[in-house]
Every structure is written in structure tokens, then in C-alpha cells.
Design a protein around this motif. Structure first.
Motif, short mmCIF file in Angstrom:
data_model
loop_
_atom_site.label_atom_id
_atom_site.label_comp_id
_atom_site.label_asym_id
_atom_site.label_seq_id
_atom_site.Cartn_x
_atom_site.Cartn_y
_atom_site.Cartn_z
N THR A 76 2.73 8.01 -13.53
CA THR A 76 1.60 7.14 -13.19
C THR A 76 1.98 5.68 -13.38
O THR A 76 1.64 4.83 -12.56
CB THR A 76 0.36 7.48 -14.04
N PHE A 77 2.73 5.38 -14.43
CA PHE A 77 3.23 4.02 -14.63
C PHE A 77 4.07 3.58 -13.43
O PHE A 77 3.88 2.48 -12.89
CB PHE A 77 4.06 3.96 -15.92
N GLY A 78 4.97 4.42 -12.98
CA GLY A 78 5.81 4.10 -11.82
C GLY A 78 5.00 3.93 -10.55
O GLY A 78 5.18 2.96 -9.80
N TYR A 79 4.08 4.86 -10.33
CA TYR A 79 3.24 4.79 -9.13
C TYR A 79 2.39 3.51 -9.12
O TYR A 79 2.31 2.82 -8.10
CB TYR A 79 2.33 6.02 -9.05
N GLU A 80 1.76 3.21 -10.24
CA GLU A 80 0.89 2.03 -10.29
C GLU A 80 1.69 0.74 -10.13
O GLU A 80 1.22 -0.21 -9.50
CB GLU A 80 0.09 2.02 -11.59
N THR A 81 2.89 0.71 -10.66
CA THR A 81 3.73 -0.48 -10.50
C THR A 81 4.13 -0.68 -9.04
O THR A 81 4.03 -1.79 -8.51
CB THR A 81 4.97 -0.39 -11.40
N VAL A 82 4.53 0.39 -8.38
CA VAL A 82 4.89 0.31 -6.96
C VAL A 82 3.67 -0.06 -6.12
O VAL A 82 3.75 -0.88 -5.21
CB VAL A 82 5.52 1.63 -6.48
N ARG A 83 2.52 0.53 -6.45
CA ARG A 83 1.28 0.22 -5.71
C ARG A 83 0.93 -1.26 -5.83
O ARG A 83 0.53 -1.90 -4.86
CB ARG A 83 0.12 1.08 -6.22
N LEU A 84 1.08 -1.81 -7.02
CA LEU A 84 0.82 -3.24 -7.21
C LEU A 84 1.75 -4.09 -6.36
O LEU A 84 1.33 -5.07 -5.75
CB LEU A 84 0.95 -3.61 -8.69
N MET A 85 3.01 -3.71 -6.30
CA MET A 85 3.97 -4.44 -5.46
C MET A 85 3.57 -4.36 -3.99
O MET A 85 3.59 -5.37 -3.28
CB MET A 85 5.39 -3.89 -5.64
N GLU A 86 3.20 -3.18 -3.54
CA GLU A 86 2.82 -2.99 -2.14
C GLU A 86 1.56 -3.77 -1.77
O GLU A 86 1.42 -4.21 -0.63
CB GLU A 86 2.61 -1.50 -1.84
N GLU A 87 0.68 -3.94 -2.73
CA GLU A 87 -0.56 -4.67 -2.48
C GLU A 87 -0.39 -6.18 -2.65
O GLU A 87 -1.34 -6.93 -2.52
CB GLU A 87 -1.66 -4.17 -3.40
N GLY A 88 0.83 -6.61 -2.94
CA GLY A 88 1.09 -8.04 -3.08
C GLY A 88 0.78 -8.61 -4.44
O GLY A 88 0.83 -9.82 -4.63
N ALA A 89 0.48 -7.78 -5.41
CA ALA A 89 0.18 -8.23 -6.77
C ALA A 89 1.48 -8.20 -7.57
O ALA A 89 1.61 -7.46 -8.56
CB ALA A 89 -0.91 -7.37 -7.39
N ARG A 90 2.43 -9.00 -7.14
CA ARG A 90 3.77 -8.97 -7.76
C ARG A 90 3.74 -9.35 -9.23
O ARG A 90 4.44 -8.74 -10.05
CB ARG A 90 4.71 -9.87 -6.98
N PHE A 91 2.96 -10.36 -9.58
CA PHE A 91 2.89 -10.75 -10.98
C PHE A 91 2.40 -9.59 -11.83
O PHE A 91 2.96 -9.31 -12.90
CB PHE A 91 1.96 -11.96 -11.17
N HIS A 92 1.35 -8.90 -11.39
CA HIS A 92 0.81 -7.78 -12.14
C HIS A 92 1.83 -6.63 -12.22
O HIS A 92 1.93 -5.96 -13.25
CB HIS A 92 -0.49 -7.28 -11.52
N ALA A 93 2.58 -6.41 -11.16
CA ALA A 93 3.59 -5.35 -11.16
C ALA A 93 4.68 -5.65 -12.18
O ALA A 93 5.07 -4.77 -12.98
CB ALA A 93 4.19 -5.19 -9.77
N VAL A 94 5.19 -6.85 -12.17
CA VAL A 94 6.24 -7.24 -13.12
C VAL A 94 5.69 -7.23 -14.54
O VAL A 94 6.35 -6.75 -15.48
CB VAL A 94 6.84 -8.61 -12.75
N ALA A 95 4.49 -7.75 -14.71
CA ALA A 95 3.87 -7.75 -16.04
C ALA A 95 3.66 -6.33 -16.55
O ALA A 95 3.87 -6.04 -17.74
CB ALA A 95 2.54 -8.51 -16.01
N ASN A 96 3.25 -5.42 -15.66
CA ASN A 96 3.05 -4.03 -16.05
C ASN A 96 4.37 -3.41 -16.50
O ASN A 96 4.42 -2.74 -17.54
CB ASN A 96 2.46 -3.24 -14.89
N ALA A 97 5.43 -3.62 -15.73
CA ALA A 97 6.73 -3.05 -16.09
C ALA A 97 7.22 -3.62 -17.42
O ALA A 97 7.65 -2.88 -18.31
CB ALA A 97 7.75 -3.31 -14.98
N ALA A 98 7.17 -4.93 -17.56
CA ALA A 98 7.64 -5.57 -18.79
C ALA A 98 6.80 -5.16 -19.99
O ALA A 98 7.34 -4.80 -21.06
CB ALA A 98 7.63 -7.09 -18.63
#
Length: 119
Positions: A76-98
Motif C-alpha cells: 500500500t505504501f508503494g501503491y500510494e506513492t506511485v499514485r501520488l506521482m501519477e496525480e502530480g503530487a510529487r512533493f507528497h510522493a517524495v515526502a511519503n517515501a522519505a
């Protein structure tokens, strides 16, 4: 017997993950996956605690592999991070991963340190 202990732990961990994730996420009006982060950090702390204790194989199968394995969710962590990237929420995706990596490792360390303090 070990397999039954893992299944029993997972039978408790999986529904708890779902309920905790929904409860946390409902309190935040943002695309950031706070619920997944919360259950992953909590599970990491508990697993760190258990791993530092001299527990037998049965307890580790039940609580470590079964419960913590079902409570935490890398998929779910991986899916949500990829989904954030696809939706253009790059900051949130990177913040989620970090945040997931740093907080998860930190929580595991703190859990292990807490267990060591009790020994």
C-alpha cells in the motif's frame, strides 16, 4: 503449528490495519497517506521491540510475522506513492517515501531501545 500462529496474528493485524488507517485518514483532509504511514510506523516500533526481546519462535511467529506483517503494508505504501506521482503530487510522493523510511527505521530503533531498557 507455526503456520497457524502466523494466520492467527494476521487475522488480528489485517483488520486493525484497515480500521486504524481509515480512522487516521478520516481526520486529515489531504492527499498524503497519513493512515498508511501511521500503521507502518506503529508496526515497525512493535517489531523492533519484539526483535530485541528474547522471545521464542512461537511468539515471534504470532506477533512478529503474523500480526506485524499484516498490520504493516509495504504494498500500500508503494501503491500510494506511485499514485501520488501519477496525480502530480510529487512533493507528497517524495515526502511519503522519505517519511516512511526514516520514521519506520527510527520507530524500529526506538522499539528495540525500549525493549533493551526493560531487560
Amino acid at each position: 503449528m507455526t503456520l497457524l500462529l502466523i494466520v492467527a496474528g494476521a487475522a488480528v493485524g489485517a483488520p486493525l490495519r484497515y480500521l486504524a488507517d481509515r480512522a487516521v485518514q478520516a481526520r486529515h483532509d489531504t492527499v498524503f497517506p497519513w493512515g498508511t504511514l501511521a500503521v507502518n510506523v506503529a508496526g515497525s516500533a512493535l517489531l523492533g521491540f519484539l526483535a530485541a526481546l528474547p522471545v521464542d519462535g512461537g511468539l515471534m511467529a504470532l506477533a512478529g510475522t503474523g500480526f506485524c506483517g499484516a498490520l504493516t503494508t509495504y504494498s500500500t505504501f508503494g501503491y500510494e506513492t506511485v499514485r501520488l506521482m501519477e496525480e502530480g503530487a510529487r512533493f507528497h510522493a517524495v515526502a511519503n517515501a522519505a517519511a516512511s523510511i526514516v520514521a519506520g527505521l527510527g520507530a524500529a530503533y526506538c522499539g528495540a531501545a525500549l525493549a533493551q531498557a526493560f531487560m
